[in-house]
Motif scaffolding. Structure first.
Motif, short mmCIF file in Angstrom:
data_model
loop_
_atom_site.label_atom_id
_atom_site.label_comp_id
_atom_site.label_asym_id
_atom_site.label_seq_id
_atom_site.Cartn_x
_atom_site.Cartn_y
_atom_site.Cartn_z
N SER A 1 -3.81 -0.27 8.35
CA SER A 1 -5.06 0.48 8.17
C SER A 1 -5.41 0.72 6.71
O SER A 1 -6.58 0.96 6.40
CB SER A 1 -4.96 1.80 8.92
N PHE A 2 -4.44 0.68 5.80
CA PHE A 2 -4.75 0.88 4.39
C PHE A 2 -5.58 -0.25 3.81
O PHE A 2 -6.15 -0.12 2.73
CB PHE A 2 -3.46 1.04 3.58
N ASN B 1 2.53 -1.54 4.25
CA ASN B 1 2.69 -0.21 3.66
C ASN B 1 4.13 0.00 3.22
O ASN B 1 5.07 -0.52 3.84
CB ASN B 1 2.30 0.85 4.68
N THR C 1 -12.99 7.66 6.41
CA THR C 1 -11.54 7.71 6.47
C THR C 1 -10.95 8.86 5.66
O THR C 1 -9.76 9.17 5.82
CB THR C 1 -10.93 6.38 5.97
N HIS D 1 -5.03 8.07 4.38
CA HIS D 1 -5.11 6.90 3.53
C HIS D 1 -5.51 7.28 2.11
O HIS D 1 -5.94 8.40 1.85
CB HIS D 1 -6.13 5.91 4.09
N SER E 1 0.84 -1.20 0.00
CA SER E 1 0.00 0.00 0.00
C SER E 1 0.88 1.25 0.00
O SER E 1 2.06 1.20 0.33
CB SER E 1 -0.94 -0.01 1.21
#
Length: 400
Positions: A309-310, A382, A267, A226, A160
């Protein structure tokens, strides 16, 4: 007599205010532990602000002033006027000087918000990675893929993006950032290792750079850290294409239509919320997604996802389709180098991501059980912390 009374009014008013605040604090202290809903507080609480740790009642801590400092901070945060005071201060700094009152956020060009950790990581890029560590990482991913495939499940690894790396043109001008001029590709050796080991992966970070010019809006929201749902939808489409490259997967190929959304939410405003402003300007372009499947599903696919979290926006795009997959998402957060927290969300709708995780749900036994019941395994890291997170090791251990 009347003149003296008028002269005393300011003093009496201040004394009355202090008395009311003392009574409020006493009330909050009395009911806070057993009946927290009865506490007197501001209508809108602050985002991302936590009370300091309990004070240390020791002679050394008292003589150093640490005890007094913590007690003062905790008492200040107990005041009902504390949230509105913070918002007034932050709004003043943001509106007049274009800076953030939140310690972990930066305000860049076009009032774009960034997390300091991502900016620091991007701006420090340039040195070559430890190729032996990269090789060991890719070997682990290959072992995971083979073990998952042996159980008849699909597997794909996702890189990500970092907003700071992909929108570096919007970074604050005052930030010293040599990497912005170097234009080096941090991910090149990582991709080379994945290719050499035959790992099925999607480089969602580079994808964001490649697709940025194809759309009239940016793929990262101004007030979020994000990718927006359009950026995540592009990655979701590539993920399902990769899953179905060798034959039909339980998760069919994904495609989408999109339309602009004038007011951001969810988000897309996560950093804007952390700014704790009096007035949040949410009117900046982002996207609404309508997802589709290339074919019908005989049953609802189960996605096992382990990542940061992505992963959330990708999963939301995938579950909001006619096939309505269920996602068992194991959310990893790095607290310190080598120290991770893990949560779990079993989701059929985006609202489920807001629910707290029961401690018993995140055991190693449940991790293995969830993996066994999945049709598809999605592993995400990430680009800012690639090769440093805990989900790769946990997933490898669960497949053994």
């Amino acid at each position: 007599m009347r003149g003296r009374l008028l002269q005393s009014l300011p003093i009496l008013g201040c004394a009355g205010l202090l008395g009311v605040m003392l009574l409020v604090n006493l009330w909050n202290a009395a009911v806070g532990a057993d009946w927290p809903k009865l506490r007197i507080r501001s209508a809108e609480q602050l985002w991302g602000v936590t009370a300091p740790a309990p004070p240390q009642w020791s002679l050394d801590a008292f003589l150093s002033g640490e005890t007094q400092k913590i007690v003062s901070a905790r008492m200040g945060m107990m005041q009902p006027v504390f949230p509105i005071s913070v918002r007034i201060r932050n709004q003043f700094l943001y509106s007049l000087f274009g800076v953030s009152g939140a310690p972990d956020l930066l305000v860049g060009r076009e009032r774009t918000l960034f997390e300091k950790s991502y900016v620091s990581e991007f701006c420090a890029r340039g040195a070559a990675p430890d190729l032996a560590a990269v090789e060991a990482w890719a070997t682990r991913l290959r072992a995971i893929q083979e073990a998952v495939a042996a159980k008849g499940k699909g597997f794909v690894y996702l890189i990500s993006p970092s907003k700071a790396a992909r929108n570096s043109d919007l970074l604050p001008s005052q930030v010293a950032c040599p990497a912005r001029a170097l234009q080096s590709d941090k991910l090149a050796p990582w991709r080379a290792a994945l290719d050499a080991h035959g790992v099925a992966y999607v480089d969602g970070a580079t994808l964001m750079t490649q697709k940025a010019a194809d759309y009239p809006i940016r793929l990262f929201p101004r007030g979020g850290t994000h990718w927006n749902y359009l950026g995540a939808a592009l990655a979701a489409r590539e993920l399902t294409h990769r899953l179905n490259a060798g034959g039909p997967s339980a998760l069919p190929e994904y495609d989408f239509d999109w339309r602009p959304r004038a007011e951001a939410q969810g988000t897309d405003i996560d950093l804007l919320r952390l700014m704790n402003l009096l007035w949040q300007d949410r009117h900046y372009p982002t996207a609404e997604i309508i997802g589709n499947n290339a074919r019908a599903c005989e049953r609802r696919p189960m996605i096992f996802a382990a990542g940061g979290s992505f992963t959330v926006e990708v999963l939301i795009n995938l579950i909001e389709t006619p096939c309505r997959p269920v996602a068992d998402f194991w959310h990893y957060v790095r607290h310190d180098p080598g120290v991770f927290g893990r949560g779990r969300h079993i989701v059929e709708s985006r609202e489920a991501f807001d629910q707290e995780t029961a401690p018993g749900m995140v055991s190693a036994a449940n991790f293995r059980k969830a993996l066994e019941g999945a049709d598809v395994v999605l592993l995400e890291e990430n680009e800012s912390v690639i090769g440093e997170m805990g989900q790769v090791g946990d997933l490898l251990e669960a497949t053994r």
